[in-house]
Write a protein that holds these residues in place. Structure first.
Motif, short mmCIF file in Angstrom:
data_model
loop_
_atom_site.label_atom_id
_atom_site.label_comp_id
_atom_site.label_asym_id
_atom_site.label_seq_id
_atom_site.Cartn_x
_atom_site.Cartn_y
_atom_site.Cartn_z
N ALA A 260 -17.32 91.31 39.04
CA ALA A 260 -16.96 90.61 37.96
C ALA A 260 -15.59 90.76 37.57
O ALA A 260 -15.55 89.46 37.67
N LEU A 261 -15.27 91.86 37.99
CA LEU A 261 -13.03 91.50 37.74
C LEU A 261 -12.94 90.39 38.46
O LEU A 261 -11.70 89.68 38.09
N TRP A 262 -12.94 90.70 39.52
CA TRP A 262 -12.54 89.46 40.33
C TRP A 262 -12.73 87.99 40.22
O TRP A 262 -11.80 87.22 40.27
N ALA A 263 -13.67 88.07 39.90
CA ALA A 263 -14.87 86.37 39.48
C ALA A 263 -14.10 86.12 37.74
O ALA A 263 -13.77 85.01 38.01
N LEU A 264 -13.28 86.57 37.28
CA LEU A 264 -13.29 86.54 35.92
C LEU A 264 -11.53 86.47 36.33
O LEU A 264 -11.73 85.06 35.87
N ALA A 265 -11.30 86.90 37.16
CA ALA A 265 -9.83 86.86 37.94
C ALA A 265 -9.76 85.48 38.08
O ALA A 265 -9.03 83.76 38.07
N ALA A 266 -11.02 84.57 38.95
CA ALA A 266 -11.19 83.52 39.52
C ALA A 266 -11.42 82.49 38.90
O ALA A 266 -10.59 81.66 38.00
N VAL A 267 -12.71 82.69 37.52
CA VAL A 267 -12.18 81.87 36.52
C VAL A 267 -11.11 81.18 35.69
O VAL A 267 -11.34 80.08 35.66
N ALA A 268 -9.87 82.47 35.21
CA ALA A 268 -9.66 82.63 34.54
C ALA A 268 -8.21 82.47 35.48
O ALA A 268 -7.33 80.57 34.66
N PHE A 269 -7.64 82.03 36.31
CA PHE A 269 -6.88 81.18 37.29
C PHE A 269 -7.79 79.59 37.32
O PHE A 269 -6.26 78.46 37.56
N ILE A 270 -8.59 79.16 38.11
CA ILE A 270 -9.01 78.32 37.95
C ILE A 270 -9.35 77.44 36.65
O ILE A 270 -8.65 75.72 37.03
N GLU A 271 -9.77 77.86 35.42
CA GLU A 271 -9.86 77.66 34.08
C GLU A 271 -8.37 76.69 33.47
O GLU A 271 -8.51 75.45 32.81
N SER A 272 -7.25 77.42 34.07
CA SER A 272 -6.42 76.78 33.86
C SER A 272 -5.12 75.80 34.23
O SER A 272 -4.17 75.24 33.58
N SER A 273 -6.36 75.38 35.03
CA SER A 273 -5.70 73.78 36.33
C SER A 273 -6.80 72.96 36.09
O SER A 273 -6.72 72.16 36.42
#
Length: 192
Positions: A18-31
């Motif tokens: 889940a933490l990795w998924a959160l990081a991925a979603v937060a990363f791609i949501e910004s662009s």
């Protein structure tokens, strides 16, 4: 399609990663991604309140790094990638007018977009496209996204599930009103 993306994103909460998924979603949501990381953050913090600030920190770092990707898209690939993203968000018509005023607002534009419901990805791409100084963009992104994620984390850590409805329905409005009052206060001081 957005509903399926939302449901898929929410299903990641129960994942052992889940933490990795959160990081991925937060990363791609910004662009590019349309679903905000809050969709993962809120249930993750409710399930594990002792990790609230770790979760917010991961969202912050990944979001700012993703914002830098958005900045790069605006700076180096606006025509081929940035413009279609903004068109899909319905922001293409205002791009030329926005470009002329954006860097004058610089810090404030990134701050407001980073903590309100306004799509942060629009500001990240526009920051690169208009040539906003990278240091200004990064510092303001850290402040804005830090405020957004750590306020949510603190509220959930302190109040738990009962505050969830307020966060999901009204926190964006509270942040927006705060930004309007803050900017209004600065303008009032400047011109009076």
């Amino acid at each position: 399609m957005i509903r399926r993306l939302y449901d898929w994103t929410l299903s990641l909460v129960d994942s052992p990663h889940a933490l990795w998924a959160l990081a991925a979603v937060a990363f791609i949501e910004s662009s590019v991604f349309p679903i905000p990381p809050d969709v993962l953050m809120i249930p993750m913090i409710i399930a594990r309140p002792n990790r609230a600030f770790l979760i917010a920190g991961i969202a912050l770092v990944a979001s700012v790094l993703g914002g830098m990707l958005g900045y790069a898209i605006g700076a180096f690939a606006f025509e081929s990638i940035g413009q279609p993203i903004l068109q899909s968000l319905g922001k293409a018509d205002s791009m030329a007018e926005f470009n002329t005023r954006f860097n004058d607002l610089g810090f404030w534009a990134v701050l407001v977009a980073g903590i309100t419901p306004f799509p942060y990805k629009v500001i990240t791409i526009m920051s690169g496209w208009t040539g906003m100084p990278l240091a200004t963009f990064i510092i303001t992104s850290i402040i804005a996204r830090g405020l957004r994620f750590f306020v949510v984390a603190a509220l959930l850590w302190k109040f738990g599930t009962p505050i969830r409805d307020f966060i999901e329905r009204r926190l964006g409005l509270v942040f927006t009103v705060f930004c309007v009052l803050l900017i209004g206060g600065f303008l009032l001081v400047r011109y009076i």
